[in-house]
Write a protein that holds these residues in place. Structure first.
Motif, PDB file in Angstrom:
ATOM      1  N   THR A   1     -12.678  -5.145  -1.672  1.00  7.15           N
ATOM      2  CA  THR A   1     -13.632  -6.078  -1.079  1.00  7.15           C
ATOM      3  C   THR A   1     -13.126  -7.506  -1.214  1.00  7.15           C
ATOM      4  OG1 THR A   1     -14.847  -6.223  -3.168  1.00  7.15           O
ATOM      5  CG2 THR A   1     -15.586  -4.574  -1.568  1.00  7.15           C
ATOM      6  N   LEU A   2     -13.470  -8.332  -0.233  1.00  4.86           N
ATOM      7  CA  LEU A   2     -13.099  -9.737  -0.234  1.00  4.86           C
ATOM      8  C   LEU A   2     -14.350 -10.590  -0.390  1.00  4.86           C
ATOM      9  CD1 LEU A   2     -10.477  -9.996   2.661  1.00  4.86           C
ATOM     10  CD2 LEU A   2     -10.068  -9.685   0.230  1.00  4.86           C
ATOM     11  N   GLY A   3     -14.262 -11.587  -1.272  1.00  2.00           N
ATOM     12  CA  GLY A   3     -15.345 -12.530  -1.421  1.00  2.00           C
ATOM     13  C   GLY A   3     -15.182 -13.711  -0.482  1.00  2.00           C
ATOM     14  N   ALA A   4     -16.115 -14.637  -0.558  1.00  2.00           N
ATOM     15  CA  ALA A   4     -16.067 -15.817   0.304  1.00  2.00           C
ATOM     16  C   ALA A   4     -14.792 -16.627   0.064  1.00  2.00           C
ATOM     17  CB  ALA A   4     -17.305 -16.683   0.064  1.00  2.00           C
TER      18      ALA A   4
ATOM     19  N   VAL B   1      -3.579  -8.161   1.859  1.00  2.00           N
ATOM     20  CA  VAL B   1      -4.996  -8.275   1.511  1.00  2.00           C
ATOM     21  C   VAL B   1      -5.867  -7.524   2.512  1.00  2.00           C
ATOM     22  CG1 VAL B   1      -6.911  -9.898   1.330  1.00  2.00           C
ATOM     23  CG2 VAL B   1      -4.731 -10.427   0.230  1.00  2.00           C
ATOM     24  N   LEU B   2      -5.600  -7.694   3.809  1.00  2.00           N
ATOM     25  CA  LEU B   2      -6.410  -7.032   4.825  1.00  2.00           C
ATOM     26  C   LEU B   2      -6.239  -5.517   4.780  1.00  2.00           C
ATOM     27  CD1 LEU B   2      -5.994  -9.387   7.928  1.00  2.00           C
ATOM     28  CD2 LEU B   2      -7.986  -9.133   6.434  1.00  2.00           C
ATOM     29  N   LEU B   3      -5.022  -5.056   4.557  1.00  2.00           N
ATOM     30  CA  LEU B   3      -4.795  -3.613   4.484  1.00  2.00           C
ATOM     31  C   LEU B   3      -5.503  -3.020   3.272  1.00  2.00           C
ATOM     32  CD1 LEU B   3      -3.296  -1.390   6.014  1.00  2.00           C
ATOM     33  CD2 LEU B   3      -1.391  -1.679   4.427  1.00  2.00           C
ATOM     34  N   GLY B   4      -5.479  -3.749   2.153  1.00  2.00           N
ATOM     35  CA  GLY B   4      -6.220  -3.278   0.995  1.00  2.00           C
ATOM     36  C   GLY B   4      -7.707  -3.184   1.275  1.00  2.00           C
ATOM     37  N   THR B   5      -8.224  -4.088   2.093  1.00  2.00           N
ATOM     38  CA  THR B   5      -9.639  -4.064   2.442  1.00  2.00           C
ATOM     39  C   THR B   5      -9.967  -2.899   3.375  1.00  2.00           C
ATOM     40  OG1 THR B   5      -9.745  -6.466   2.239  1.00  2.00           O
ATOM     41  CG2 THR B   5     -11.514  -5.398   3.467  1.00  2.00           C
TER      42      THR B   5
ATOM     43  N   TYR C   1       0.827  -1.206   0.000  1.00  2.00           N
ATOM     44  CA  TYR C   1       0.000   0.000   0.000  1.00  2.00           C
ATOM     45  C   TYR C   1       0.861   1.255   0.000  1.00  2.00           C
ATOM     46  CZ  TYR C   1      -3.152   3.665   1.550  1.00  2.00           C
ATOM     47  OH  TYR C   1      -3.841   4.841   1.646  1.00  2.00           O
ATOM     48  N   VAL C   2       1.911   1.284   0.832  1.00  2.00           N
ATOM     49  CA  VAL C   2       2.766   2.470   0.913  1.00  2.00           C
ATOM     50  C   VAL C   2       3.441   2.731  -0.428  1.00  2.00           C
ATOM     51  CG1 VAL C   2       4.784   3.480   2.051  1.00  2.00           C
ATOM     52  CG2 VAL C   2       3.125   2.178   3.392  1.00  2.00           C
ATOM     53  N   THR C   3       3.890   1.662  -1.085  1.00  2.00           N
ATOM     54  CA  THR C   3       4.550   1.833  -2.382  1.00  2.00           C
ATOM     55  C   THR C   3       3.595   2.429  -3.406  1.00  2.00           C
ATOM     56  OG1 THR C   3       6.056  -0.011  -1.949  1.00  2.00           O
ATOM     57  CG2 THR C   3       5.740   0.631  -4.246  1.00  2.00           C
ATOM     58  N   ARG C   4       2.373   1.908  -3.458  1.00  2.00           N
ATOM     59  CA  ARG C   4       1.399   2.431  -4.424  1.00  2.00           C
ATOM     60  C   ARG C   4       0.994   3.857  -4.093  1.00  2.00           C
ATOM     61  NH1 ARG C   4      -1.020  -2.761  -3.862  1.00  2.00           N
ATOM     62  NH2 ARG C   4      -2.581  -1.847  -2.472  1.00  2.00           N
ATOM     63  N   ALA C   5       0.903   4.179  -2.807  1.00  2.00           N
ATOM     64  CA  ALA C   5       0.359   5.471  -2.402  1.00  2.00           C
ATOM     65  C   ALA C   5       1.399   6.587  -2.366  1.00  2.00           C
ATOM     66  CB  ALA C   5      -0.295   5.347  -1.022  1.00  2.00           C
TER      67      ALA C   5
END
Length: 318
Positions: free
Chosen positions: A258-261, A248-252, A23-27
């Motif tokens: 969003t995360l699916g089942a 994955v959790l940080l992106g959420t 996330y930090v790299t993208r942001a």
């Protein structure tokens, strides 16, 4: 057991911190200078740790630092960059998720740590969980990118095993500093040749690099190599699966993804795999089995010896 649990928590700092770098790299960080980004990440972190532990390498550690820095940072960062350019993130993440299996198998010949059933089962469960989280079945695979990703995973796995084998008599912070500096110096010529001049950084990028350097590199690698000092290589490799989970959790939470089942099932499977392969779990299962054998009412076969006279009388009746 409490000591192992403590070192497990210390080691977990590394993959969790690494997971935040996506996330930090993208942001905040410049996207068109990944090699210089790796140099700017590793070199200040190494110098920071060297300032904390003012010790220079001695004897064999001059060449060992170069080898480990190349395997764990320099060549690793370059290969990950190539893989990121040629492969979808899902495929690259899945290849890197095989690292616990590789570390478990490499630890046998290099460290005399025999593979055990629980860590191997945990590694397989974790790999399956990562596949559920990131694979969508629609990715194209570039052979060169796949080769770069496999090479990065293999080199880092070998590097971590060698760091555990060689690092017994060396201060963890000092050894980590030498590796980071050596890795940055190895990577610097490649960055200059491929990317030309270093990038200009604005205030946002400077803050991003401050975080990546101090938390996601200096602190993270120090925690990782501390874990390798005190835990088995297989257990440390499994803890590394917290990296994609954190991403994955940080992106959420932050990026509104969003995360699916399927992704939630994969996340649970990864966490179960990490817990399964830890020494704490093995000891807990051993205690449960021991209590089951010794609990009141358990059936324990006994060998009853008949008195000689009863044996003879029985024989006479027969």
């Amino acid at each position: 057991m409490e000591a192992n649990a403590r070192w497990t928590l210390v080691t977990a700092v590394a993959p969790i911190a690494w997971g935040t770098t996506y996330y930090v790299t993208r942001a905040a960080l410049p996207a068109d200078h990944p090699l210089y980004g790796a140099v700017l990440r590793a070199l200040p972190a190494g110098l920071l740790l060297l300032a904390v532990r003012r010790r220079l390498p001695r004897g064999a550690w001059w060449w060992r630092s170069l080898v480990l820095g190349t395997l764990n940072m320099g060549a690793f960062f370059a290969l990950v960059y190539v893989a990121a350019q040629l492969l979808p993130t899902s495929i690259a993440s899945t290849v890197m998720a095989t690292s616990p299996v590789a570390m478990t198998l490499l630890a046998w010949p290099l460290l005399a740590e025999r593979p055990r059933a629980l860590p191997l089962a945990g590694a397989c469960a974790g790999l399956g969980g990562v596949c559920l989280m990131v694979l969508d079945g629609a990715a194209d695979i570039d052979p060169l990118g796949l080769l770069a990703s496999v090479a990065a995973m293999t080199m880092s796995s070998v590097g971590y095993i060698l760091a555990k084998r060689w690092g017994g008599g060396v201060d963890v912070l000092a050894g980590t500093a030498w590796q980071l500096i050596a890795g940055a110096l190895v990577l610097l010529p490649a960055a200059a040749a491929v990317e030309g001049a270093p990038p200009a950084l604005d205030g946002r990028a400077v803050l991003g690099f401050c975080y990546v350097t101090t938390i996601a590199t200096a602190l993270a690698f120090a925690a990782w190599f501390t874990g390798l000092r005190h835990l088995t290589a297989a257990g440390v490799g499994l803890i590394g699966l917290l990296n994609p989970v954190t991403g994955v959790l940080l992106g959420t939470l932050v990026a509104s993804e969003t995360l699916g089942a399927q992704q939630w099932c994969g996340l649970v499977l990864v966490l179960a795999g990490v817990l399964t392969g830890q020494p704490v779990t093995a000891r807990a299962l051993a205690r449960i089995r021991e209590r089951a054998r010794t609990r009141p009412g358990a059936v324990v076969p006994l060998l009853v010896k008949c008195p000689p006279e009863k044996v003879s009388s029985s024989a006479r009746r027969s």
